[in-house]
Scaffold this active site. Structure first.
Site, short mmCIF file in Angstrom:
data_model
loop_
_atom_site.label_atom_id
_atom_site.label_comp_id
_atom_site.label_asym_id
_atom_site.label_seq_id
_atom_site.Cartn_x
_atom_site.Cartn_y
_atom_site.Cartn_z
N HIS D 94 3.13 2.87 -1.45
CA HIS D 94 2.98 1.43 -1.69
C HIS D 94 4.19 0.72 -1.11
CE1 HIS D 94 2.31 -2.42 -3.38
NE2 HIS D 94 3.25 -2.34 -4.29
N HIS D 96 5.62 -3.49 0.28
CA HIS D 96 5.36 -4.93 0.41
C HIS D 96 5.58 -5.34 1.87
CE1 HIS D 96 5.48 -6.29 -4.02
NE2 HIS D 96 5.31 -4.98 -4.00
N ASP D 119 -7.70 4.55 16.01
CA ASP D 119 -7.06 5.88 16.05
C ASP D 119 -6.74 6.40 14.64
OD1 ASP D 119 -6.99 6.33 18.81
OD2 ASP D 119 -5.06 5.34 19.08
N HIS D 170 -1.45 -9.16 -3.64
CA HIS D 170 -0.36 -8.24 -3.91
C HIS D 170 0.15 -7.56 -2.63
CE1 HIS D 170 2.19 -5.52 -5.95
NE2 HIS D 170 1.36 -4.51 -6.08
N TYR D 228 -6.62 14.95 20.95
CA TYR D 228 -5.30 14.34 21.06
C TYR D 228 -4.28 15.31 20.46
CZ TYR D 228 -1.52 10.90 20.56
OH TYR D 228 -0.32 10.23 20.63
#
Lengths: 242, 242, 242, 242
Positions: D94, D96, D119, D170, D228
């Site tokens: 998480h 910001h 991708d 958020h 790839y």
């Protein structure tokens, strides 16, 4: 020849990458010795990390190379023109800093919208007219200086109070009493260009500063009554006034 | 095999993170030895800080690996196609640099709006058509090269004068006479993409450069009459002209 | 005199360039000793890399210099006014950080649009009225403090819950219980100004947070029931609740 | 206890400031040992430059602290909920990060507009519904996980193919098979958010990728036919195909 000035101009050139104002070799600073009528300028297309003070080229006010192994900046005729027509300036900077270039491409002035601007520029920084085909083909770099001076004359601007201009479709030139101060002005221009862009996106109302706020901030830092910084008699007194 | 070229391509690859053009492993540079008909390319998905010159893969103009332990870049067929159809180029760069990608996603050309652009690109950098489903499923990377070449042919563009293209929905490719020059062009493209974006937001009038300014800036740096930099006979003369 | 506070204010000043909040000398931090009624502030126009703790100037709550060789920040009367009217604050920061300046030039509040904002500011950060010509000419820096306090009073804002303001046409001021916390608030303001700008460009619907989300995030970090961080009794308990 | 996992999660946390994804302490990474049913997470509010592997907190799948002196991240209940409902993920991040937050505040998905997106994310990254007042007051962090899972269920999204979500008002959460891969996904999300913003400003036409291009790019890097990188059997073969 002019070793102290070369060192000063060298250091001012090296400020450009440090301040984030240039990509690759896209910038140049010059500084003048007014008594001798000679200026010192960055050689053309040399990488900043390879530049040495002794590489700088000495040029006279006819734009002729007086000393130096290398070709001077291709913008030398612009510097020459500006030194001849703005007699009180001691240094000139040209960059392709991206926010100022964006305004130049849009042919828009960088307006005085906040006090950061007013601290350095006493009013809008003008976008000088783009050159005509004839002007470009005849003497591109010389006429680049000419369009700046013409714009200042036509609008009645004081080149010492507004020490920068955009050349439309091209980019910014800034100047000042010394090469270092010209670099400083060049950085301020880039900062306020970015701020103006965002202010204009936020509000479609006019955001021009009133004259009295322009006066206050400009004269807080300039002239006989300046009280910002350490080199004046007014500061402590002013602080105590509140 | 091709040790000097490997070193050159390695150094060009390492410029990509230094110039802020790649995130993670999202870029690759190749360089070609035209006499031998072999090119050297970054291996696929290798971190820049782990990359060594000897990791580079040697590929022939059929796209076959000739030397190397690692898989070559997954974009190798695009490089192969471009080397086959643009016979004068010596290096190719692909990145996902964010401003160029933003234009590619919008399927918009990066137009010539300022002299920073004109110094490197002699006109708009085209957004090549997005690939069709059939093209993607048949030979995605090969057809990525094909759509670029087709766009240059259809618009009558000179790949040496406009050394870059966007692939719509995908991102930028740039090229040049050497791998280092291709990286340089790749950086210029990113810079002018950012400037164009801001210019377009500032003004909804056309901001395309006139042809004569494009001519002036492009030929100031390219061709027999170039006078920018140190490697030509015209510079001092020109500086003295003003 | 006040050596510990000078060290604290010095360190807070040095955070400004590290956090990308200042260009050149365009910022200042002060900190107050409430018992002695004296505050310590950066000298005017001194470069951050030349600044030493002993350069800081000691000023009383009348705005008079009590100790120090140098001129205090030209913004000293603003700090004085704020310390006198916001009795619980221990430090003040002024910068010209560019996103906050862009909102100040547009005379727009920085609204509470996301939880990053709500974690620090319990509601919109107000754009205080621009000063009138009379206010500017009479006592510019003192009235800069006055317009902030007046705005908080008129809107019924709690200066401890919303520890920052914009001064229209000028820029941001932030404060907090300590100089370091004031710098922290100054950085948050710049971050959320940038985010708000982009949110406003993305959507023309109102993006104001509802009061209950503002409550949740603000009180997660502030007050008796805070459970963010290590210095409260609620955290482990809360983590275990889910 | 779980020393290897702590080291892995520590290193993933330290990537956040290196990748420019966090300001101050505004982010956290966790990683899980599925056999033991325990996960390791950053302590709440600790500065990245002070963080040590042994500071990490061990939590069980009921969200209870099993080992650790410090309070775990205040977002621990969100991580707990996601580990319980997304059984194949090994790490969660998480942050910001500002571009993702700008979209979250606007309650807008980050759409698949370019191949950089394709991708990594097999389709749009959804903006989960903002929490209701009741959800916020009852169990804010737990319900933050719940709104993400609910959004994936309602839209029929595959959390392994689209390893990130925004929580409206958020910010972003990202996940992956390992903590390091979750951080990678978190960075990609920030990059494509910035690119989408600029693409949307450039063109008001739909810029969504067609499904066949999404398929091509996603499966070039994922699943049995990926070619790839270095860890698959298809790459050289494919390169040679052109």
């Amino acid at each position: 020849m002019l070793e102290a000035l070369k060192q000063e101009v060298y250091e001012a050139n090296m400020q450009l990458p440090e301040l984030g104002l240039v990509t690759f070799t896209w910038g140049n600073v010059s500084g003048i010795d007014r008594e001798k009528g000679l200026f010192v300028i960055k050689p053309s297309g040399v990488d900043y990390d390879a530049l040495k003070p002794e590489d700088l080229v000495v040029v006279n006010l006819k734009g002729e190379v007086v000393e130096g192994e290398m070709n001077p900046s291709s913008d030398t005729p612009t510097h020459t023109y500006l030194y001849n027509h703005f007699p009180n300036i001691g240094g000139i900077v040209h960059t392709h800093s991206p926010w100022a270039v964006s305004f130049a491409a849009a042919k828009m002035d960088i307006s005085a919208m906040n006090t950061t601007h007013a601290d350095t520029f006493f009013g809008d920084v003008p976008a000088a007219d783009a050159l005509t085909q004839e002007e470009i083909e005849a003497d591109y770099e010389g006429n680049t200086g000419k369009t700046i001076v013409k714009t200042f004359n036509e609008r009645g601007l004081d080149y010492e109070a507004v020490p920068a201009a955009l050349v439309s479709q091209h980019g910014p030139f800034a100047w000042g009493p010394t090469p270092a101060k010209a670099v400083y002005n060049s950085k301020v221009l880039e900062v306020v260009a970015e701020e103006d862009f965002h202010t204009m996106e936020l509000t479609h109302q006019s955001s021009e500063l009133p004259q009295y706020l322009l006066d206050k901030h400009y004269y807080r830092k300039h002239g006989a009554n300046a009280y910002y910084g350490q080199n004046n008699a007014h500061s402590k007194d002013h602080a105590a006034r509140s």
